[in-house]
Design an enzyme around this catalytic site. Sequence first.
Site, short mmCIF file in Angstrom:
data_model
loop_
_atom_site.label_atom_id
_atom_site.label_comp_id
_atom_site.label_asym_id
_atom_site.label_seq_id
_atom_site.Cartn_x
_atom_site.Cartn_y
_atom_site.Cartn_z
N GLU A 173 0.82 -1.22 0.00
CA GLU A 173 0.00 0.00 0.00
C GLU A 173 0.86 1.27 0.00
O GLU A 173 1.21 1.79 1.05
CB GLU A 173 -0.94 0.01 1.22
CG GLU A 173 -1.85 1.25 1.25
CD GLU A 173 -2.85 1.26 2.42
OE1 GLU A 173 -2.87 0.30 3.21
OE2 GLU A 173 -3.59 2.24 2.54
N LYS A 186 -2.37 -1.92 -3.29
CA LYS A 186 -3.42 -1.04 -2.75
C LYS A 186 -2.94 0.41 -2.87
O LYS A 186 -2.33 0.95 -1.95
CB LYS A 186 -3.69 -1.41 -1.29
CG LYS A 186 -4.68 -0.49 -0.58
CD LYS A 186 -5.19 -1.08 0.72
CE LYS A 186 -6.01 -0.06 1.48
NZ LYS A 186 -6.76 -0.62 2.60
C1 5MM Z 1 -8.64 1.59 8.14
O1 5MM Z 1 -7.52 2.48 8.21
C2 5MM Z 1 -6.26 1.84 8.03
C3 5MM Z 1 -5.38 1.98 9.21
O2 5MM Z 1 -4.98 3.28 9.43
P1 5MM Z 1 -3.95 3.64 10.64
O3 5MM Z 1 -2.78 2.71 10.56
O4 5MM Z 1 -3.60 5.07 10.35
O5 5MM Z 1 -4.68 3.48 11.91
C4 5MM Z 1 -5.60 2.37 6.74
O6 5MM Z 1 -4.30 1.89 6.53
C5 5MM Z 1 -6.45 1.93 5.62
O7 5MM Z 1 -6.33 0.55 5.44
C6 5MM Z 1 -6.08 2.59 4.31
O8 5MM Z 1 -5.55 3.85 4.45
C7 5MM Z 1 -7.34 2.68 3.49
O9 5MM Z 1 -8.33 3.32 4.25
P2 5MM Z 1 -9.12 4.52 3.59
O10 5MM Z 1 -9.94 5.08 4.72
O11 5MM Z 1 -8.09 5.45 3.06
O12 5MM Z 1 -9.96 3.87 2.51
#
Ligand code: 5MM
Length: 339
Positions: free
Chosen positions: A176, A218
């Site tokens: 990602e 991702k």
């Molecule tokens: C769900 O959020 C994930 C974890 O975030 P933190 O490590 O900051 O707590 C994050 O990695 C998420 O999987 C991705 O950013 C995709 O989430 P979004 O909200 O951008 O679709």
Amino acid sequence: MIDQLQKTAMQMVAPGRGILAMDESTGTCTSRFENLGVKSTPTTRKSYRSLLVTTPNLSDYISGAILFDETLRQTVSGEATFPEHLAHQGIVPGIKVDKGAKPLAGHPGEKVTEGLDGLRERLVEYVQLGARFAKWRAVITIGDGIPSDACIMANAHGLARYAALCQEAGLVPIVEPEVLMDGSHDIEACREVSDKTFHIVFAQLEEQRVEPSGIVLKPNMVLSGKDCPQQADVDEVAEQTVDCLLATVPAEVPGIAFLSGGQTDEQATLHLNRMNQLDKDVPWRLTFSYGRALQQAPMKAWSGNDENSAQVHDAALRRALVNAYASKGEYSESLEASN
Ligand code: 5MM
């Protein structure tokens, strides 16, 4: 080993389904709960996440779910742990293994994702606990004079070392690299940085001997910065994103599951839908791995009250369904309301 990795990766990007990112670290989950006036404790996090994964028919649209370490060890109901419950529903369980994005020394405003120390040993335990894939997120910020080459390289190297360790352990790595939409840059700037970042990420993956057919990418979509006065429309976002990926991602990668990154629920769905309608020869599945764009509505419906389970399930299933249709290029607004 590679056959099993490819099989799992194909399940994760199965046609008409996508991945639920519910791996918020404790800090992120706490700020999301606090926005709704809900106290964040292991019990409230478990309650909310249990409601989410017990949504009836969720597996019709969700192929995999990314969990946080705490959740992987909790039980949904009765004896079943989260990974057991998910696997039983036909949803592949995954685990976030990075330790978060930390300030990059000597590079104000930039971050590097940490978590490689001890990762090999942690992965062995995660496999025992039922995880079949993993996730590591690297963030790249666009701003005045940034990103630096050093930041992109450090993050790409980390992603590649993580991915190699995952494949060694039998876990499919979700790779990602997120170019953030924060800022006032235009879509061209996002395109330029995304091109460069994805290019370097795949060069590093190759150097670390990661098998591209056994990963899921991702990435961010190519978007205008949130504060850019000139916002690119749905067609331009779809075109720029797919062109960027065609220029940087090997055809062997089975699938690309986008993050939502702070887009509205509707934007995230429309952009994915349009990409899947383009008349381009795209070698990979294009689907979603959204966190906020799948969870905002159900989390709000819950708002700390487990008695709102029916509303949570309705909202969760709706966002999963509309994005599943978008992953086939078959989204229409009528899906927002129909049963
Ligand atoms: C769900 O959020 C994930 C974890 O975030 P933190 O490590 O900051 O707590 C994050 O990695 C998420 O999987 C991705 O950013 C995709 O989430 P979004 O909200 O951008 O679709």
